[in-house]
Design an enzyme around this catalytic site. Structure first.
Site, mmCIF file in Angstrom:
data_model
loop_
_atom_site.group_PDB
_atom_site.id
_atom_site.type_symbol
_atom_site.label_atom_id
_atom_site.label_comp_id
_atom_site.label_asym_id
_atom_site.label_seq_id
_atom_site.Cartn_x
_atom_site.Cartn_y
_atom_site.Cartn_z
ATOM 1 N N ASP A 1 0.908 -1.041 -0.193
ATOM 2 C CA ASP A 1 0.050 0.064 -0.077
ATOM 3 C C ASP A 1 0.779 1.201 -0.234
ATOM 4 O O ASP A 1 2.148 0.987 0.124
ATOM 5 C CB ASP A 1 -1.130 -0.307 1.340
ATOM 6 C CG ASP A 1 -0.164 -0.548 2.466
ATOM 7 O OD1 ASP A 1 0.799 -0.106 2.951
ATOM 8 O OD2 ASP A 1 -0.779 -1.282 3.308
ATOM 9 N N ASP B 1 1.431 5.148 1.539
ATOM 10 C CA ASP B 1 1.035 6.013 2.516
ATOM 11 C C ASP B 1 1.664 7.630 2.175
ATOM 12 O O ASP B 1 2.785 7.505 1.654
ATOM 13 C CB ASP B 1 1.371 5.633 3.864
ATOM 14 C CG ASP B 1 0.950 4.411 4.270
ATOM 15 O OD1 ASP B 1 -0.452 4.253 3.728
ATOM 16 O OD2 ASP B 1 1.670 3.755 4.867
ATOM 17 N N ASP C 1 8.786 4.352 13.579
ATOM 18 C CA ASP C 1 9.341 3.165 14.280
ATOM 19 C C ASP C 1 10.885 3.025 13.922
ATOM 20 O O ASP C 1 11.424 3.097 14.555
ATOM 21 C CB ASP C 1 8.579 2.018 14.451
ATOM 22 C CG ASP C 1 7.967 1.424 13.128
ATOM 23 O OD1 ASP C 1 8.341 2.042 11.959
ATOM 24 O OD2 ASP C 1 7.129 0.403 12.912
HETATM 25 P P1 ATP Z 1 3.992 -3.425 5.332
HETATM 26 O O1 ATP Z 1 4.852 -3.228 4.057
HETATM 27 O O2 ATP Z 1 3.950 -4.386 5.810
HETATM 28 O O3 ATP Z 1 2.768 -2.337 5.003
HETATM 29 P P2 ATP Z 1 4.749 -0.869 6.571
HETATM 30 O O4 ATP Z 1 6.051 -0.469 7.399
HETATM 31 O O5 ATP Z 1 4.310 -0.018 5.598
HETATM 32 O O6 ATP Z 1 4.860 -2.385 6.234
HETATM 33 P P3 ATP Z 1 2.158 -0.074 7.958
HETATM 34 O O7 ATP Z 1 1.835 -0.603 9.067
HETATM 35 O O8 ATP Z 1 1.713 0.158 6.795
HETATM 36 O O9 ATP Z 1 3.748 -0.745 8.076
HETATM 37 O O10 ATP Z 1 2.884 1.464 8.298
HETATM 38 C C1 ATP Z 1 3.385 2.455 7.335
HETATM 39 C C2 ATP Z 1 4.272 3.409 8.222
HETATM 40 O O11 ATP Z 1 3.807 3.928 9.270
HETATM 41 C C3 ATP Z 1 5.551 2.646 8.905
HETATM 42 O O12 ATP Z 1 6.547 2.484 7.484
HETATM 43 C C4 ATP Z 1 6.055 3.479 9.743
HETATM 44 O O13 ATP Z 1 6.894 4.625 9.153
HETATM 45 C C5 ATP Z 1 4.824 4.135 10.442
HETATM 46 N N1 ATP Z 1 4.291 3.193 11.541
HETATM 47 C C6 ATP Z 1 3.479 2.023 11.194
HETATM 48 N N2 ATP Z 1 3.182 1.409 12.653
HETATM 49 C C7 ATP Z 1 4.174 2.400 13.454
HETATM 50 C C8 ATP Z 1 4.315 2.122 14.784
HETATM 51 N N3 ATP Z 1 3.523 1.309 15.658
HETATM 52 N N4 ATP Z 1 5.027 3.133 15.342
HETATM 53 C C9 ATP Z 1 5.704 4.070 14.810
HETATM 54 N N5 ATP Z 1 5.400 4.144 13.344
HETATM 55 C C10 ATP Z 1 4.883 3.350 12.871
HETATM 56 MG MG MG Z 2 2.395 -0.253 4.664
#
Ligand code: ATP
Ligand code: MG
Length: 443
Positions: free
Chosen positions: A53, A55, A132
């Site tokens: 996805d 963001d 994070d």
């Molecule tokens: P995936 O590829 O599995 O979606 P992701 O890193 O994109 O992994 P998401 O849950 O989509 O995970 O979160 C998007 C972004 O938001 C992360 O890359 C990070 O920058 C931030 N983020 C998500 N969860 C947290 C958290 N618990 N604490 C701090 N930042 C977070």
């Molecule tokens: Mg993501």
């Protein structure tokens, strides 16, 4: 100052960004706001992977985002966001979060170091620091197509290492789910976890008990149903985080002298990963049935030893295991029904009279339960033979099957009763299946 990687020095191109995300980025920019792609999408694209996805982070508040896009809804209380919807695609737009030291424009609620609400707006630098992992804090700026690195994320991408931003213990206390995210992302990206980021797991893992169980269910889906479930499971086991999510499973694995349970879990998760890779549907029900099997089987056996009749023992064991597990991970009701059915059907595979065989095959959960039976072949030679028997009978036509089964007593090998060489040859000629047919009931 961030490290700026100009467009000609990185491999991230607009062609790889979804249409919706580009519309959001340009829409915000044209309305006079700052807009960047951020997080997992930037990380994955720089690694040459297809993001799940996209963001977007911006200096526009959620209300301002809503004014720019008609197809926008505001969501979340704990973490207010805007969702901009383009058909099936949803682009998540987050306003830059601040450190909360005296800024206006939002609120943050912290209890015992845990962030329960985070709606303080800030600058892009502050936003980077609130994320994070360093690899998750890279920004792709739509204004000049450069990548901005405020925390050293590019170095970590090169070293294939997950490092937390700031003090690890503090960051886990703010949000214990970050421990699971560490294990999940290490599994997904095949990265190592920085020893400093892994060190607090032992002391702080128990904080996961207070994480909202619905959020843990979501996290479980991401860990186990996104194509890297087996790697996630091994990572959780390796870092001893599994016991905070599935304590019963860890207990059952410790008593798994034959290794059959470990084999069942590894094959179950590996099979789910293969389905995801093939684009076939997967269900949390099958997955939880696999993960909790050791516990439910042991409890059902114990209840039977104590004198309960078989069906009742299984029913009670299933209820108890699901109720206990539900305190940690909120498994929605529609899935827990399915899980209990998959388990309840297991003893019925031993019954091979004509009526019972046909009844079982007509059960809506038959294919999932049969898949599950095959995973159990390591438990005993008898179960392996049972699985093979059910594989064979499914290759028969209903007439052949009916003929081959005894109306009352337990049947032997399928096709044995009639024993006609002619029929056997015909079956062989049609290409008799030697392995299990692919189930289409994992949905
Ligand atoms: P995936 O590829 O599995 O979606 P992701 O890193 O994109 O992994 P998401 O849950 O989509 O995970 O979160 C998007 C972004 O938001 C992360 O890359 C990070 O920058 C931030 N983020 C998500 N969860 C947290 C958290 N618990 N604490 C701090 N930042 C977070
Ligand atoms: Mg993501």
């Amino acid at each position: 100052m961030p490290r700026v990687i100009p467009r000609e020095q990185h491999n991230l191109s607009r062609k790889q960004i979804s249409r919706g995300a580009l519309k959001v980025l340009y829409g915000l920019k044209d309305a006079g706001f700052r807009a960047c792609l951020v997080g997992g999408a930037v990380r994955d694209l720089l690694l040459g992977r297809q993001p799940k996805d996209f963001d977007v982070a911006t200096d526009a508040t959620p209300e301002e985002v809503k004014k720019v896009f008609r197809n926008c809804r505001l969501i979340g209380r704990r973490f207010r966001l805007a969702h901009v919807v383009f058909g099936p695609e949803i682009v998540e737009v987050a306003t830059f979060r601040g450190t909360g030291d005296g800024e206006s424009g939002g609120d943050r609620h912290v209890v015992d170091g845990r962030i329960l609400r985070d709606n303080v707006w800030g600058t892009i630098e502050e936003d980077a620091l609130r994320r994070d992992f360093r690899v998750n804090a890279l920004y792709y700026d739509i204004a000049d197509f450069s990548v901005l690195d405020y925390v050293g994320g590019i170095d970590d991408l090169e070293q294939k290492c997950l490092r937390l931003i700031g003090d690890p213990a503090t960051r886990y206390r703010e949000d214990p789910v970050r421990m699971l995210r560490a294990a999940r992302l290490a599994a997904k990206l095949e990265f190592s976890i920085d020893p400093a980021a892994a060190a607090p797991f032992k002391e702080l893992g128990h904080l996961l008990a207070d994480a909202p169980s619905a959020r843990l269910f979501d996290e479980c889906q991401k860990m186990f149903l996104a194509g890297y479930g087996l790697a996630s499971f091994r990572m959780l086991a390796r870092y001893d985080l599994l016991r905070h999510l599935f304590p019963g499973t860890v207990h059952a694995l410790a008593h798994d002298a034959s290794g059959a349970l470990e084999q069942l879990i590894e094959r179950g998760l590996g099979g789910t990963d293969a389905r995801v890779a093939d684009g076939r549907p997967v269900t949390p029900a099958f997955l939880f049935a696999v993960l909790l099997w050791g516990e439910v089987a042991a409890l059902a056996a114990k209840l039977q030893d104590e004198g309960a009749v078989r069906s009742l023992a299984w029913q009670r064991a299933a209820h108890r295991v699901m109720a206990e597990q539900g305190k940690r991970v909120a498994i929605p009701r529609r899935f827990s029904y399915a899980i209990e059915e998959i388990w309840a059907l297991q003893p019925r595979f031993a019954e091979r009279t004509r009526k019972r065989v046909f009844r079982l095959m007509a059960h809506p959960r038959f294919r999932a339960a049969y898949d599950f039976l095959l995973l159990r072949s390591g438990e005993s030679g008898e179960l392996r033979a049972c699985g093979e028997w059910w594989t064979e009978v499914q290759a028969l036509s209903p007439e052949q099957l009916s003929e081959s089964l005894a109306p009352k007593s337990t049947a032997g090998k399928p096709g044995e009763k009639t024993g006609s060489g002619k029929r056997r040859r015909r079956r062989g000629g049609r290409g008799r299946r030697t392995s299990a047919p692919q189930s289409d009931l994992q949905e």
